[in-house]
Write an enzyme that holds these catalytic residues in place. Sequence first.
Site, short mmCIF file in Angstrom:
data_model
loop_
_atom_site.label_atom_id
_atom_site.label_comp_id
_atom_site.label_asym_id
_atom_site.label_seq_id
_atom_site.Cartn_x
_atom_site.Cartn_y
_atom_site.Cartn_z
CE1 TYR A 75 -3.27 3.03 1.16
CE2 TYR A 75 -1.73 3.29 3.03
CZ TYR A 75 -2.97 3.76 2.19
OH TYR A 75 -3.27 4.87 2.57
CE LYS A 82 -2.18 7.06 -0.96
NZ LYS A 82 -3.52 7.76 -1.61
P1 NDP Z 1 -11.60 5.63 2.61
O1 NDP Z 1 -11.21 4.09 2.34
O2 NDP Z 1 -12.60 5.98 3.62
O3 NDP Z 1 -12.09 6.03 1.12
C1 NDP Z 1 -11.63 5.60 0.11
C2 NDP Z 1 -12.59 5.60 -1.11
O4 NDP Z 1 -11.91 5.44 -2.20
C3 NDP Z 1 -13.82 5.09 -1.08
O5 NDP Z 1 -14.86 5.93 -1.01
C4 NDP Z 1 -13.44 3.76 -2.00
O6 NDP Z 1 -14.95 3.64 -2.67
C5 NDP Z 1 -12.89 4.72 -3.09
N1 NDP Z 1 -12.42 3.78 -3.94
C6 NDP Z 1 -11.61 2.90 -3.64
N2 NDP Z 1 -11.24 1.94 -5.03
C7 NDP Z 1 -12.05 2.83 -5.88
C8 NDP Z 1 -12.24 2.69 -7.46
N3 NDP Z 1 -11.46 1.73 -8.02
N4 NDP Z 1 -12.87 3.73 -7.84
C9 NDP Z 1 -13.46 4.72 -7.31
N5 NDP Z 1 -13.37 4.74 -6.01
C10 NDP Z 1 -12.54 3.82 -5.19
O7 NDP Z 1 -10.25 6.26 2.89
P2 NDP Z 1 -10.04 7.55 3.33
O8 NDP Z 1 -11.12 8.59 3.17
O9 NDP Z 1 -9.47 7.53 4.85
O10 NDP Z 1 -8.60 8.17 2.68
C11 NDP Z 1 -8.44 9.33 2.00
C12 NDP Z 1 -6.99 9.21 1.36
O11 NDP Z 1 -6.17 9.47 2.78
C13 NDP Z 1 -6.48 8.16 0.63
O12 NDP Z 1 -5.62 8.75 -0.34
C14 NDP Z 1 -5.64 7.57 1.73
O13 NDP Z 1 -4.60 6.71 1.08
C15 NDP Z 1 -5.22 8.61 2.69
N6 NDP Z 1 -4.75 8.03 3.87
C16 NDP Z 1 -5.82 7.33 4.69
C17 NDP Z 1 -5.28 6.79 5.85
C18 NDP Z 1 -6.42 6.12 6.66
O14 NDP Z 1 -6.02 5.74 7.79
N7 NDP Z 1 -7.57 5.97 6.42
C19 NDP Z 1 -3.98 7.06 6.44
C20 NDP Z 1 -3.08 7.80 5.79
C21 NDP Z 1 -3.64 8.35 4.42
P3 NDP Z 1 -15.52 2.34 -2.24
O15 NDP Z 1 -16.20 2.61 -0.55
O16 NDP Z 1 -16.77 2.19 -3.03
O17 NDP Z 1 -14.75 0.97 -2.14
#
Ligand code: NDP
Length: 301
Positions: A133, A137
């Site tokens: 992962y 990223k």
């Molecule tokens: P979430 O997992 O809550 O949200 C990610 C979103 O991406 C979901 O809505 C998911 O949709 C969508 N997604 C996944 N695959 C696809 C696809 N193929 N096409 C379209 N949409 C897709 O993550 P966060 O809001 O927590 O994360 C936001 C950002 O922060 C990201 O860049 C993450 O890498 C980064 N981040 C997050 C951390 C954490 O602890 N969560 C820590 C550090 C950084 P669906 O629900 O349909 O799968």
Amino acid sequence: MRILLLGKNGQVGWELQRALSVLGEVVALDRHRAATDYGDLAGDLSDLDGLRATIRAVSPQVIVNAGAYTAVDKAESERELAHTVNALASQVMAEEAKRLGAWLVHYSTDYVFDGTGTTPWKETDDVSPVNHYGATKLEGERLIQASGCKHLIFRTSWVYAARGNNFAKTMLRLAKDRSTLNVIADQVGVPTGADLLADVAVAALRQAWDKPELSGIYHLAPSGETTWHGYASYVIEFARKHGEELAVEAVNPIGTTEYPTPAKRPLNSRLATTKLCHSFALHLPDWQSGVTRMLMEALNK
Ligand code: NDP
């Protein structure tokens, strides 16, 4: 201003729908095809041609990417999908942003670092992800930078949101049923609210709008630090103080090695936020204030 928001229903995406709405027209998409003023659009980040066509159809001044493959353990086995969504889709967004002269707002992670030491990571520190992962990223960041588009990349850690499930809510649920909880106490980081991530992106974007020199990577997390064990203890103490009936009697600290997972986790997730605060004249609250707000909403206090 026209803004294309991708990943609208994730933790951060949901908060961005609110926060971006004061900047201009927001075209918000999730992974499903949807009817919009710009036609039937695909927001699936694993469909790179569809994503490119969507961006061209909307022709936004800002692309905000809240979508990502965030299942850290599953990414070890779904390697190609994680790579497409986290790295190649970012590249498509960046190339299209460059072509349009648009800004790209994107989120990344402290998992680009190897987690050694105890010092908060600076933007200029060497990167070396310990899991797939983190590697995807990091590649996403590099592809965005290589494209030459104007970008704001916010690296953050331990994201939670009021909406949906999160670590704190899981701890509360377990604390109602179990007398002891074992929680990792040797990973240090900062719980970061999705609302803060959305609000800071908007504040930064407003200032960067006519200052392309502000383009770059920024570390973003509240002030202070804790461990998963410290976080769980805070949540449980707060709930008890506010009248929740909990069965839990002991929250035991355990080591990462006692809780094996498919993906390795870095021990040091601290992020130095000086660059962000100085560049945009921002103040970051302590992590407890955001967690307290989320808990008050979750517990209906
Ligand atoms: P979430 O997992 O809550 O949200 C990610 C979103 O991406 C979901 O809505 C998911 O949709 C969508 N997604 C996944 N695959 C696809 C696809 N193929 N096409 C379209 N949409 C897709 O993550 P966060 O809001 O927590 O994360 C936001 C950002 O922060 C990201 O860049 C993450 O890498 C980064 N981040 C997050 C951390 C954490 O602890 N969560 C820590 C550090 C950084 P669906 O629900 O349909 O799968």
